[in-house]
Design a protein around this motif. Structure first.
Motif, short mmCIF file in Angstrom:
data_model
loop_
_atom_site.label_atom_id
_atom_site.label_comp_id
_atom_site.label_asym_id
_atom_site.label_seq_id
_atom_site.Cartn_x
_atom_site.Cartn_y
_atom_site.Cartn_z
N GLU A 187 0.63 -1.20 -0.12
CA GLU A 187 -0.08 0.20 0.12
C GLU A 187 0.59 1.28 0.02
O GLU A 187 0.27 2.35 -0.36
CB GLU A 187 -0.97 0.03 1.33
N ARG A 188 1.94 1.09 0.43
CA ARG A 188 3.02 2.46 0.17
C ARG A 188 2.40 3.45 1.01
O ARG A 188 2.42 4.61 0.15
CB ARG A 188 3.31 2.45 -1.11
N PRO A 189 2.42 3.49 2.21
CA PRO A 189 1.70 4.95 2.96
C PRO A 189 2.93 5.92 2.81
O PRO A 189 4.09 5.29 2.93
CB PRO A 189 1.35 4.51 4.47
N SER A 190 2.46 7.09 3.05
CA SER A 190 3.49 8.47 3.10
C SER A 190 4.17 8.37 4.64
O SER A 190 5.16 8.86 4.89
CB SER A 190 3.08 9.53 2.66
N LEU A 191 3.31 7.75 5.36
CA LEU A 191 3.55 8.16 6.78
C LEU A 191 2.86 6.71 7.69
O LEU A 191 1.86 6.47 7.39
CB LEU A 191 3.30 9.33 7.50
N ILE A 192 3.64 6.27 8.72
CA ILE A 192 2.95 5.38 9.57
C ILE A 192 2.81 5.94 11.08
O ILE A 192 4.10 6.49 11.51
CB ILE A 192 3.68 3.94 9.55
N LEU A 193 1.76 5.93 11.54
CA LEU A 193 1.83 6.53 13.05
C LEU A 193 1.62 5.02 13.79
O LEU A 193 0.55 4.40 13.70
CB LEU A 193 0.26 7.27 13.11
N MET A 194 2.58 4.85 14.65
CA MET A 194 2.54 3.36 15.16
C MET A 194 2.62 3.33 16.67
O MET A 194 3.22 4.11 17.48
CB MET A 194 4.08 2.93 14.96
N ASP A 195 1.37 2.78 17.16
CA ASP A 195 1.33 2.53 18.64
C ASP A 195 2.34 1.57 18.95
O ASP A 195 2.91 0.62 18.27
CB ASP A 195 -0.13 1.74 19.04
N LEU A 196 2.95 2.03 20.09
CA LEU A 196 4.23 1.05 20.53
C LEU A 196 3.67 -0.11 21.30
O LEU A 196 4.53 -1.07 21.28
CB LEU A 196 5.16 1.88 21.51
N GLN A 197 2.43 -0.26 21.93
CA GLN A 197 2.20 -1.18 22.51
C GLN A 197 1.15 -1.95 21.92
O GLN A 197 -0.07 -1.75 21.88
CB GLN A 197 1.55 -0.92 24.19
N LEU A 198 1.33 -3.16 21.17
CA LEU A 198 0.33 -3.73 20.41
C LEU A 198 0.33 -5.45 20.55
O LEU A 198 1.42 -5.82 21.19
CB LEU A 198 0.90 -3.63 18.75
#
Length: 123
Positions: free
Chosen positions: A46-57
């Motif tokens: 999908e090649r997103p421009s940015l990833i907003l990542m939760d750290l506790q998954l």
């Protein structure tokens, strides 16, 4: 006007919905993931421009996911912005060492989120 695609990786439904609503209202295309299973393949596809990542998954944490993304030649250039409820300085250091380009604490501040995303995407 639709802008860059942002992938939100967040297992907490309310937090994910809030981020989706804020970023969609700002004109971004938003993709969602509840956890990190299959994330590397999805990011390649999908090649997103940015990833907003939760750290506790569940299943695999955001630190590990970020290291995997940064270690892969196809995904290493995609910026990863950490978002977490854990505001300890050592967690921020750990996130940056894993390859995150920034660190936001929850609850997310609307203006900080939007300014940080715009800066990272050069808007």
């Amino acid at each position: 006007m639709t802008r860059d695609a942002i992938l939100i990786v967040e297992d907490h439904e309310v937090s994910r919905e809030l981020a989706v609503a804020l970023l969609t209202a700002a004109g971004y295309t938003v993709l969602e993931a509840e956890d990190g299973r299959g994330l590397l393949d999805r990011v390649k596809r999908e090649r997103p421009s940015l990833i907003l990542m939760d750290l506790q998954l569940p299943h695999i944490d955001g630190f590990t996911l970020t290291r995997q993304l940064k270690a892969d030649a196809e995904t290493c250039q995609i910026p990863v912005l950490a978002a977490t409820a854990y505001a300890q300085p050592e967690q921020e250091i750990k996130a940056l060492e894993a390859g995150c380009v920034g660190y936001l604490t929850k609850p997310l501040d609307v203006q900080t989120l939007l300014k940080t995303v715009a800066r990272l995407l050069d808007h």
